[in-house]
Design an enzyme around this catalytic site. Sequence first.
Site, mmCIF file in Angstrom:
data_model
loop_
_atom_site.group_PDB
_atom_site.id
_atom_site.type_symbol
_atom_site.label_atom_id
_atom_site.label_comp_id
_atom_site.label_asym_id
_atom_site.label_seq_id
_atom_site.Cartn_x
_atom_site.Cartn_y
_atom_site.Cartn_z
ATOM 1 N N THR A 1 0.795 -1.232 0.000
ATOM 2 C CA THR A 1 0.000 0.000 0.000
ATOM 3 C C THR A 1 0.832 1.288 0.000
ATOM 4 O OG1 THR A 1 -1.836 -1.103 1.044
ATOM 5 C CG2 THR A 1 -1.736 1.285 1.324
HETATM 6 P P1 AMP Z 1 -1.877 -3.110 3.503
HETATM 7 O O1 AMP Z 1 -1.413 -3.608 4.819
HETATM 8 O O2 AMP Z 1 -0.756 -2.938 2.530
HETATM 9 O O3 AMP Z 1 -3.018 -3.903 3.003
HETATM 10 O O4 AMP Z 1 -2.404 -1.631 3.769
HETATM 11 C C1 AMP Z 1 -3.762 -1.273 3.805
HETATM 12 C C2 AMP Z 1 -4.086 -0.602 5.087
HETATM 13 O O5 AMP Z 1 -3.419 0.657 5.148
HETATM 14 C C3 AMP Z 1 -5.565 -0.292 5.208
HETATM 15 O O6 AMP Z 1 -6.134 -1.139 6.161
HETATM 16 C C4 AMP Z 1 -5.614 1.152 5.652
HETATM 17 O O7 AMP Z 1 -6.449 1.303 6.770
HETATM 18 C C5 AMP Z 1 -4.173 1.496 5.956
HETATM 19 N N1 AMP Z 1 -3.861 2.899 5.640
HETATM 20 C C6 AMP Z 1 -4.166 3.546 4.509
HETATM 21 N N2 AMP Z 1 -3.754 4.827 4.537
HETATM 22 C C7 AMP Z 1 -3.167 5.004 5.730
HETATM 23 C C8 AMP Z 1 -2.544 6.111 6.371
HETATM 24 N N3 AMP Z 1 -2.456 7.288 5.763
HETATM 25 N N4 AMP Z 1 -2.038 5.911 7.607
HETATM 26 C C9 AMP Z 1 -2.125 4.706 8.197
HETATM 27 N N5 AMP Z 1 -2.703 3.630 7.658
HETATM 28 C C10 AMP Z 1 -3.216 3.763 6.439
HETATM 29 ZN ZN ZN Z 2 -3.121 -1.401 -0.473
HETATM 30 ZN ZN ZN Z 3 -3.856 -4.707 1.717
#
Ligand code: AMP
Ligand code: ZN
Ligand code: ZN
Length: 400
Positions: free
Chosen positions: A67
Amino acid sequence: MRLILLIAALLLPVGLAAKESGRPVTVLVGIDGFRADYLDRGVTPRLSKLAAEGATGPMRPSFPTKTFPNHYALVTGKRPDRNGITGNSMIDPRRPGVMFSLGNATQALDPFWWGEAEPVWITAERAGIRTATMFWPGSEVAYGSTRPSDWLRYDQNVGNVQRVNTLIDWLRRPTVIRPAFATIYFDTVDTAGHRFGPDSAEVNAALAEVDARVGDLVDGAAKLGVTLNLVIVADHGMRATDDARVIQLDTLIDRPSYIAVETGPYAAIEPVTGTDDRVAKALLVPHEHMNCTRKEDLPERLHWGTNPRVAAIICIAEAGWTILSGPPMYPVKGGAHGYDNADSEMRALFIARGPAFAKGARLAVFDNVAVAALLRAALGLPEDADADGKLADVQEALRR
Ligand code: AMP
Ligand code: ZN
Ligand code: ZN
């Protein structure tokens, strides 16, 4: 008759104000984990209509297909190795003893980590273009002394309706204080993908819900008479995982001898000083279902491994496999991303629709770093010659 004319005259200025359009507003919509082919499921009528009316095509994420690195690549035009956000979790020899991670606000909100590349909202602000971010990784952090004119601290509890309403309220402003560039971010499709897997009814429900919110945004802007240049993207796709396909690092090397900076579809492993040879010996041999290399030996096409924030040894799992330190602490069955960016299931959504973009353009797969160049073009900003992504890579998406 005279009365009717009088009423019409009184209403005219109000009507004009409400229908005032000004110049188009460029809105970057991020739908986390929206795999490119989700668009073909028949559950997203609004997005499908926007795709039909605009430019669309599958987008290749940058490695690692996570992400934070990809959200920053989309807005900086630089791949993770050069934008400094090399992972959702990172360590840096210049910051001994601390780890950057999504959940660690002290680190995630420290400009130190985000300062290696300039996001488009900063370039825009510096050029006198007003920006507003309804969430986007990196947007909560000052770059030098600049920030988006409006920004909000990320809060997953702020629902999708509220996110759209906030953006519409920004669009409602008089032109002088209305943003000309804005972002909005939705996490719910990714969350459902992780918990239930990409082929679940829950993902389809999340897709339908986010689709309706994008529809609300389009309708809300139309009601205000504000024209949108919409760029709708995802950071990566999603792939089904299960408990039968797990690799446990503990079976290869004892835990005190390494720091697992990242585990999952890929593992980033930093040997604890002094045990380097043992860790390397255990890992840098052929394994079933994963490939481990020193970061300097990673394939060139990943464009990743020169940044000091990339851990010394990188193991990439075969598609669908999960690398963990030990036995799973929670069910692995569901979905994940982080695999090789050549994996077609990691491909991400891309739609560009509005007066700046070509109608009906169908792009072949392209690298996500080109999106920043497209945003700059829509905003009338010059192309960044130092970026990894080139406008030429997405030229077909632009209206001639
Ligand atoms: P991943 O672990 O790669 O799937 O990341 C997705 C998660 O990142 C989602 O559950 C979001 O809630 C979180 N997320 C997205 N943007 C932000 C941010 N600006 N700060 C912290 N967490 C975030
Ligand atoms: Zn993502
Ligand atoms: Zn994810």
